[in-house]
Every structure is written in structure tokens, then in C-alpha cells.
Design an enzyme around this catalytic site. Structure first.
Site, PDB file in Angstrom:
ATOM      1  N   ASP A 168       0.831  -1.202   0.000  1.00 37.72           N
ATOM      2  CA  ASP A 168       0.000   0.000   0.000  1.00 37.72           C
ATOM      3  C   ASP A 168       0.869   1.256   0.000  1.00 37.72           C
ATOM      4  OD1 ASP A 168      -1.668   2.225   0.954  1.00 37.72           O
ATOM      5  OD2 ASP A 168      -3.182   0.693   1.318  1.00 37.72           O
ATOM      6  N   ARG A 170       0.221   4.158   0.961  1.00 32.74           N
ATOM      7  CA  ARG A 170       0.067   4.976   2.162  1.00 32.74           C
ATOM      8  C   ARG A 170       0.681   4.302   3.385  1.00 32.74           C
ATOM      9  NH1 ARG A 170      -4.028   8.972   2.629  1.00 32.74           N
ATOM     10  NH2 ARG A 170      -4.937   9.534   0.623  1.00 32.74           N
ATOM     11  N   GLU A 171       1.091   3.057   3.230  1.00 31.27           N
ATOM     12  CA  GLU A 171       1.635   2.342   4.387  1.00 31.27           C
ATOM     13  C   GLU A 171       3.121   2.060   4.187  1.00 31.27           C
ATOM     14  OE1 GLU A 171      -1.054  -0.536   6.284  1.00 31.27           O
ATOM     15  OE2 GLU A 171      -2.547  -0.010   4.764  1.00 31.27           O
ATOM     16  N   MET A 172       3.471   0.856   3.740  1.00 29.06           N
ATOM     17  CA  MET A 172       4.897   0.544   3.629  1.00 29.06           C
ATOM     18  C   MET A 172       5.438   0.789   2.227  1.00 29.06           C
ATOM     19  SD  MET A 172       4.868  -2.708   6.228  1.00 29.06           S
ATOM     20  CE  MET A 172       6.489  -2.516   6.963  1.00 29.06           C
TER      21      MET A 172
END
Length: 378
Positions: A168, A170-172
């Protein structure tokens, strides 16, 4: 004189009438009227009703369509041994290793911290480049016992779930997931330990997610409620038993939060889609594309709920007292002025239809305190 068939019909009718009377009597007992502030004597009598196994407890009061499984202590998964235990240990280290993120700044534990109930204590999480996600980081306590993960149920296994945050943006933010395994393989100790488990010299992405999943399956712990449901009467106070009774009756919590996981495993619309507003999130619809799913989210477990604040898929309720108040009001609402025409009209109609397992109720202050006290035992 009645003939044989007529006689049997009369007899069956009499039995049915008796059954209805007995059930009605039991239901009245289950609705046992207590004082606004129960006396010690009333609480003593109530405790007697919950002295046996859950199968002997007063039946819950359920609304139409409820999918109820009796509450019970959760049977914990067996402790891993041998190579499985080594995989768990590897998973624990990888869970805390920022190498798994593209920037090298974020680890799984950044959003799922043990000291914060395996969440992050924020309404919604921050990830790569300080990007803010739109959903609350769910606790990991029961992930090893579920058959659907994420708030919208889009992953069927922990191994599949792990790929979500890894890729993702927005994540990792790993644009190429193969790079995750390459970075792990670049650490000599990781490569040697994986080789001892898999028998291969390389490290594959599946090895990494298998290790993460193995670790997460070990996170669940026994609760006070588990001990009470298993027969330890001292595990709950009189007030907490009162709260248990309210949970199953007046407050209606057991309609959706039941079974050993304290979740019916279903999706429900509780009126928090924020349809047509800045915080709009249509939940399960984003997975299925079926308008009927607009506003539906999976029922979260209530196990360890006292340490997993804030609550709801968007983290908008900061404490358990607020959660109780939200449900007392019958959940949230989609405003009529948000009505839309065209392609979004079916979404509006679905989003505004709250689950039939929601209905307003009113607790007294002592009842509210007792219910919150019980939730703290879960």
C-alpha cells in the site's frame, strides 16, 4: 369423539401451547427486572443465573436476523514447537524491522504496537511520507482465529493480509514486493535462519509473510471473561456480572458480539459511512462493487477491547463510554440531504439502511457503568 389424527392434532396443539408458555416464562426470567441501582440481594440472585456454563445462562434477547452463537471461553491455539517456533521468532523480528518498508522508516509495529493493544492509539494511522490512512488500525489480538481480515473483509488469511500493507502506497509503499524479500535476504542472519527452516538458500516473499503470520497467531491471551465462562466465579465482580446480563439483554450487544471471538463474523451497517461527506467510507462495497454492501463493515471482536481504543473503523469514538452512548442512540445516520441521484442513488439507499440488529435503548447511569465494567473484562 375425535378420531386418531384429530386427537394427535389436539395433543400437539396442547404441547405447542405449553412450550410457548414455558418459553415465555423463561424469557420473562431472562428479562428479570432489577432496580435502577440493584441491591446486593438482587445481584446475588443474578449471579446465580450465571453460575454455570454459558449453555445454562439466561438466553439472550435477540432481534430478528441475529446470528447468535453462545459466548464461551476462547480455546487458544497450541504453542508452536520446532521449526514452527523458529518461524514465529523470525516473524517477531521481522514485525519490528523497518527494512520491510520502502523508506526503511516503518515496521509493522509502527501501526500495531503491543503496548497499545496491537494498534497505534490513533483514530487513523500515518504511513509512508506521513500519509494518513482513512481507517483505524485494527488490533491483532484475534487475527489468527478469523477467516476474513481488514475492516472490509478483503483478505481471507493472514498471509494474504500481510501483502496489503506491504504494497500500500500509504503504508509501507513497496511498489515491487519482490524487493522486500531481497532486503531480508541481504541480512546474513535472516538468510541463514530461513534456510534452516525451508532448506533453501534463498528467501522468498512467501517466506516473509509466512513468518509474519506465524508470529501474529501467537498474540492472543486469556481474559478474565474467559476464566469466568470456564467456571471461575471469582473472575467477575457482581457489577461485572450485572454488565454481562445487560450485554445479553437490555443493551442488545450479543446480537452481533457473541461466540468465543465475541463477533458474529458478519458485516453490518451501523450508520458510520459518512455518505456524501468528507469522511465517506462505504466499507464492503469497495471490495464487492455491490451497492447493497455500501456502509457495511465487519463486526470487530470485543476481546481485549479495553486496551484497543479508539473505536470504530474510523476511530472516531475515543472510549468505551462513548461506544455505549453511540449504540444507545441506535447507531449513526445518513442524512436525507445527502441523497444523490443517478449511479449513486442505490449507494445512498443502502448506506442509509442500518442493520436490523441495531435499535435504540436507554440505560441508567448505574447500568451504563456496569456495562462498561463488563467490557473491561473481555
Amino acid at each position: 369423539m375425535f378420531d386418531g389424527s384429530a386427537g394427535r392434532a389436539v395433543a400437539l396443539a396442547a404441547v405447542a401451547a405449553l412450550a410457548v408458555a414455558v418459553v415465555g416464562s423463561l424469557m420473562r426470567a431472562d428479562r428479570r427486572q432489577l432496580s435502577d441501582v440493584p441491591t446486593p440481594g438482587e445481584l446475588k440472585e443474578l449471579r446465580k443465573l450465571y453460575a454455570g456454563t454459558p449453555a445454562t445462562w439466561p438466553r439472550p434477547l435477540l432481534l430478528p436476523g441475529a446470528n447468535f452463537t453462545e459466548m464461551a471461553p476462547l480455546r487458544l491455539l497450541p504453542r508452536p514447537e520446532g521449526k514452527e517456533q523458529k518461524l514465529v521468532q523470525l516473524g517477531a523480528e521481522l514485525f519490528n524491522d523497518p527494512r520491510l518498508s520502502a523508506s526503511g522508516h516503518f515496521a509493522c509495529q509502527s501501526c500495531h504496537n503491543r503496548r497499545l493493544g496491537w494498534g497505534d492509539g490513533l483514530p487513523t494511522s500515518f504511513g509512508h511520507g506521513r500519509a494518513e490512512g482513512r481507517r483505524n488500525a485494527p488490533s491483532l489480538f484475534t487475527v489468527g482465529y478469523k477467516d476474513a481480515l481488514f475492516w472490509d473483509g478483503r483478505a481471507a488469511t493472514l498471509e494474504e493480509q500481510a501483502l496489503g500493507p506491504l504494497g500500500d502506497g500509504r503504508e509501507m509503499a513497496n511498489a515491487e514486493l519482490a524487493g522486500v524479500a531481497q532486503r531480508v535476504a541481504g541480512v546474513t542472519t535472516y538468510r541463514a535462519r530461513f534456510s534452516a527452516i525451508t532448506g533453501r538458500d534463498d528467501v522468498q516473499l512467501s517466506d516473509v509473510v509466512n513468518a509474519l503470520a506465524a508470529f501474529q497467531r501467537t498474540l492472543e491471551r486469556q481474559t478474565r471473561f474467559d476464566r469466568f465462562a470456564a467456571g471461575d466465579q471469582k473472575a467477575l465482580s457482581d457489577e461485572e456480572v450485572f454488565g454481562l446480563h445487560l450485554f445479553r439483554t437490555k443493551a442488545g450487544c450479543a446480537n452481533c458480539h457473541n461466540g468465543p471471538l465475541l463477533s458474529d463474523g458478519k458485516v453490518h451497517n451501523i450508520g458510520l459511512s459518512f455518505f456524501g461527506r468528507k469522511m465517506e467510507d462505504l466499507g464492503r462495497y469497495g471490495v464487492t462493487g455491490n451497492p447493497i454492501d455500501a456502509g457495511d463493515f465487519r463486526t470487530p471482536t470485543l476481546r481485549h477491547v479495553s486496551v484497543t481504543a479508539p473505536y470504530m473503523h474510523n476511530g472516531i469514538i475515543p472510549n468505551l463510554r462513548g461506544v455505549v452512548g453511540f449504540y444507545e442512540g441506535g447507531g449513526g445516520r445518513v442524512r436525507e440531504e445527502r441523497r444523490e441521484e443517478g449511479d449513486r442513488a442505490p449507494l445512498f439507499e443502502a448506506a442509509r439502511q442500518n442493520s436490523p440488529q441495531l435499535r435504540p435503548f436507554k440505560l441508567t447511569a448505574p447500568e451504563r457503568a456496569a456495562l462498561v465494567a463488563f467490557l473491561n473484562t473481555l
